[in-house]
Design a protein around this motif. Structure first.
Motif, mmCIF file in Angstrom:
data_model
loop_
_atom_site.group_PDB
_atom_site.id
_atom_site.type_symbol
_atom_site.label_atom_id
_atom_site.label_comp_id
_atom_site.label_asym_id
_atom_site.label_seq_id
_atom_site.Cartn_x
_atom_site.Cartn_y
_atom_site.Cartn_z
ATOM 1 N N THR A 40 38.466 41.350 45.744
ATOM 2 C CA THR A 40 38.831 40.228 44.876
ATOM 3 C C THR A 40 39.657 40.660 43.658
ATOM 4 O OG1 THR A 40 36.705 40.423 43.714
ATOM 5 C CG2 THR A 40 36.823 38.867 45.563
ATOM 6 N N GLY A 41 40.014 41.944 43.610
ATOM 7 C CA GLY A 41 40.823 42.424 42.492
ATOM 8 C C GLY A 41 40.071 42.551 41.181
ATOM 9 N N ARG A 42 38.724 42.671 41.252
ATOM 10 C CA ARG A 42 37.927 42.763 40.025
ATOM 11 C C ARG A 42 37.318 44.145 39.831
ATOM 12 N NH1 ARG A 42 36.110 37.644 42.182
ATOM 13 N NH2 ARG A 42 36.881 35.890 40.946
ATOM 14 N N VAL A 505 27.255 35.895 43.484
ATOM 15 C CA VAL A 505 27.811 36.349 42.203
ATOM 16 C C VAL A 505 29.331 36.231 42.199
ATOM 17 C CG1 VAL A 505 28.155 38.393 40.757
ATOM 18 C CG2 VAL A 505 25.873 37.840 41.632
ATOM 19 N N MET A 506 29.961 36.625 43.284
ATOM 20 C CA MET A 506 31.426 36.531 43.340
ATOM 21 C C MET A 506 31.893 35.072 43.222
ATOM 22 S SD MET A 506 32.660 39.596 43.559
ATOM 23 C CE MET A 506 31.299 40.118 42.519
ATOM 24 N N ALA A 507 31.139 34.171 43.836
ATOM 25 C CA ALA A 507 31.501 32.749 43.758
ATOM 26 C C ALA A 507 31.325 32.224 42.336
ATOM 27 C CB ALA A 507 30.640 31.944 44.737
ATOM 28 N N ARG A 508 30.258 32.659 41.659
ATOM 29 C CA ARG A 508 30.026 32.198 40.291
ATOM 30 C C ARG A 508 31.079 32.750 39.343
ATOM 31 N NH1 ARG A 508 25.301 29.819 39.166
ATOM 32 N NH2 ARG A 508 25.200 30.603 37.028
ATOM 33 N N ILE A 509 31.500 33.972 39.563
ATOM 34 C CA ILE A 509 32.547 34.542 38.724
ATOM 35 C C ILE A 509 33.868 33.803 38.940
ATOM 36 C CG2 ILE A 509 33.949 36.598 38.305
ATOM 37 C CD1 ILE A 509 31.494 38.264 39.085
ATOM 38 N N GLY A 510 34.142 33.521 40.221
ATOM 39 C CA GLY A 510 35.385 32.820 40.537
ATOM 40 C C GLY A 510 35.423 31.419 39.988
ATOM 41 N N ALA A 511 34.240 30.813 39.841
ATOM 42 C CA ALA A 511 34.190 29.430 39.348
ATOM 43 C C ALA A 511 34.160 29.360 37.819
ATOM 44 C CB ALA A 511 32.943 28.726 39.912
#
Length: 512
Positions: A40-42, A505-511
Motif C-alpha cells: 500500500t506504499g506505507r 487496520v489497513m482499511a481503517r488507515i485508508g479511510a
C-alpha cells in the motif's frame, strides 16, 4: 520510567504498530503487516515494535518443545505459511538435512522443525521490511498494560512506556486457569510448557495427568522418552484418548456449506438451534460415509478398556477406514461461520455437553503417536480413567488424592506423587496470570466472552470493551477468541485471522 513517546496518530505520517507476542500467530501478523505496508506504499519510515520474552521468535508454546517425540498433530502438507502454496512446508522440509526422510505431505514431523520454518518466514519478512524502509524494533520484555486514548495505544513493557497507533495482541496459549489452588505445591506441574515442566519429575514416582487430550498425549510421550518408570494415570471427566488419524482424503462438503447456512438462517436473519446444527452434521457424515451412524453409541461415555479402543482406532487408521475424520477436517473453514450462526443457547449447550466428545474425534493424534501409546499401554506404563470427580492434596502424606467413578465402574481413589495439568489453554480471564489481561479487564478495555476467552469482532478482530463498543486500535488474535470463532487451536485458522486483523487496520488507515 522513560518518557512517553510523543506521537499523535495521523494518517499523513508513517505509523507505529505493536505486535505483542511472537508465537506462530504473532509471526503471521508481522508478516501480513510487512507485506501490506509494502503493497500500500506505507512501508517507508513505519515502525513495527515486537514484544516477546523468548529468544526464538515464532515458536511460542505450541512449537517451542525441543523433544522429537512431540510431533505436529497435522500432516506436513497442511502446514504451509502460504495459503496459496500448500506444499511450501513440504518443499522446505525436503531441503533440510535435519529433516531428511520427512518430505511428503503425509509426514508428521517434530514441532521444532515447524518452529524453525516459522523463524525463516519471519526473517524473510524482516528483510523485506528493511528493504522498504520499515523499522523493526524488538523488545525482550513483558507487556503488562495496554490502554487506549485519543493519542493512541499506550503500552507498558517493563519500565518503558510506548504509544502506538495500533496494537496486535497475540498472547497465544496461556496456561490453564483450572486447578490454580495447587500452584504452590512443588510436585504440581501446572504447565508442561512453562517453567521446568516435566523435567522435575523423578522417574520412579507415580504421576497423575489431568486430561486426555493431545496435551496429555504429549506428556505421556515425553515421560516415556525421558525414561520414566513409575505408574502413570490419565484422568478425564468424560472423554477417552483422542481418535487416530488415518490417510487424508480430499472431501467436498455437501451439507455443512456456506450456502446451506445462508438458506437455513434465511440470509443470516435468524439463529440456528443446536438440533438444527446437529442434523446438518449428521447428514454430512451419514451421506459421506454412506451409512447410518449409531449416534447413541458414538456419543456415549467410554466403557470399554482404553487399550482395546486404542488398538481398534489404530486398526481403522491403518486400513483407511477413517473417512469421518476427512469429513470433519473439511469443515475447518466453515466452522467459524457455523458457530456464528448458532444461537447463544445452542453454543452454550454444545460447550457444556458435547465439546469433549467433539474434540476427541476432531483433534486426533498421528498414527505414529498412537502406536507408541499402545506399546506403552500394553506394557502397563499408563492407564486412562474417566469419571473424574475430585482432586485434592494431602499435606501430611504429600500426595495428591484423585477420585474417579467411570461409567459402569466403581468409585476409585488414586494416590499420585506428581500431578500434571494437561487441560489446555486457560479461558477464564478473571483467573488468568497475565497482567496485561488483568489490567485491561479491570478497566473494561476488554470483556470476557460468555463462553470463555476474549470477546472480539468476528471479522475484524477488534477487542470488545465492557460497554460493548469496539476498540479503534487494539486487536486480539489467537486461541482466546474461541468464544467468537470456536476453532482457534489450528495454525491455519489463526493465520487467516491474522490476515483479517491486518486488513482491518489497513482499511481503517485508508479511510482516515
Amino acid at each position: 520510567m522513560s518518557a512517553v513517546s510523543d506521537v499523535t496518530p495521523h494518517p499523513d505520517r508513517a505509523l507505529r504498530y505493536a505486535v505483542v507476542g511472537m508465537g506462530a500467530t504473532g509471526v503471521g501478523v508481522f508478516v501480513a503487516l510487512v507485506r501490506s505496508l509494502a503493497a500500500t506504499g506505507r512501508a517507508a519510515d513505519a515502525e513495527i515494535h515486537i514484544f516477546e520474552t523468548k529468544e526464538r521468535l515464532g515458536a511460542g508454546v505450541a512449537y517451542s518443545t525441543p523433544h522429537d517425540c512431540h510431533l505436529l498433530n497435522m500432516r506436513a502438507g497442511t502446514m504451509s505459511v502460504h495459503p496459496d502454496d500448500p506444499t511450501h512446508f513440504v518443499r522446505w522440509l525436503a531441503e533440510r538435512v535435519d529433516a531428511a526422510g520427512a518430505s511428503t505431505e503425509a509426514d508428521y514431523v517434530p514441532r521444532r522443525l515447524f518452529a524453525a520454518y516459522l523463524q525463516e518466514f519471519f526473517e524473510e519478512a524482516l528483510a523485506q521490511a528493511r528493504q522498504h524502509g520499515t523499522k523493526v524494533i524488538t523488545h525482550k520484555s513483558v507487556v503488562s498494560d495496554c490502554r487506549e486514548d485519543a493519542r493512541g495505544m499506550h503500552l507498558i513493557a517493563g519500565l518503558d512506556h510506548f504509544v502506538f497507533d495500533y496494537s496486535f495482541l497475540c498472547l497465544g496459549d496461556l496456561p490453564s486457569t483450572e486447578y490454580l489452588e495447587f500452584t504452590k505445591v512443588p510436585t504440581y506441574i501446572h504447565s508442561m510448557w512453562h517453567g521446568a515442566g516435566l523435567e522435575v519429575i523423578d522417574p520412579d514416582t507415580t504421576v497423575g495427568i489431568l486430561g486426555t487430550s493431545l496435551t496429555a498425549v504429549d506428556a505421556l510421550l515425553q515421560l516415556r522418552a525421558s525414561g520414566h518408570r513409575g505408574a502413570i494415570t490419565c484422568f478425564s471427566r468424560r472423554r477417552s484418548l483422542p481418535k487416530v488419524q488415518g490417510p487424508r482424503v480430499r472431501y467436498t462438503l455437501r451439507h455443512v456449506t456456506a450456502e446451506n447456512l445462508r438458506l437455513l438462517t434465511a440470509d443470516h436473519t435468524r439463529k440456528l438451534e443446536f438440533a438444527e446444527v446437529a442434523a446438518l452434521f449428521q447428514s454430512e457424515l451419514e451421506d459421506g460415509l454412506g451409512l447410518a451412524v449409531d449416534w447413541e453409541r458414538v456419543l456415549a461415555e467410554p466403557s470399554a478398556m482404553f487399550t482395546a479402543t486404542l488398538a481398534k482406532d489404530i486398526e481403522l487408521a491403518e486400513n483407511s477406514q477413517t473417512l469421518w475424520y476427512s469429513i470433519l477436517d473439511a469443515t475447518s473453514e466453515v466452522i467459524p461461520h457455523v458457530w456464528r450462526a448458532m444461537s447463544a443457547e445452542a453454543r452454550a449447550a454444545f460447550m457444556n455437553n458435547h465439546l469433549s466428545v467433539w474434540s476427541m474425534f476432531r483433534h486426533c493424534m498421528p498414527l505414529d503417536n498412537a502406536r507408541r501409546l499402545l506399546t506403552m499401554a500394553t506394557e502397563g506404563a499408563f492407564q486412562v480413567t474417566s469419571g473424574l470427580t475430585s482432586v485434592a492434596y494431602d499435606d501430611e502424606r504429600q500426595l495428591f488424592r484423585i477420585e474417579a467413578a467411570p461409567v459402569g465402574g466403581e468409585r476409585t481413589v488414586y494416590d499420585v506423587d506428581y500431578l500434571v495439568n494437561a487441560t489446555g489453554t486457560g479461558f477464564a480471564l478473571e483467573r488468568s496470570d497475565s497482567s496485561l489481561i488483568q489490567n485491561m479487564l479491570m478497566r473494561g478495555d476488554i470483556s470476557p466472552h460468555p463462553l470463555g476467552g476474549i470477546d472480539v469482532g468476528f471479522e475484524d478482530m477488534r477487542v470488545v470493551r465492557r460497554d460493548g463498543s469496539l476498540s479503534g486500535r487494539a486487536l486480539y488474535i489467537g486461541p482466546l477468541t474461541r468464544g467468537v470463532h470456536f476453532y482457534t487451536n489450528s495454525f491455519e485458522t489463526n493465520l487467516a485471522n491474522a490476515h483479517s486483523a491486518v486488513a482491518t487496520v489497513m482499511a481503517r488507515i485508508g479511510a482516515a
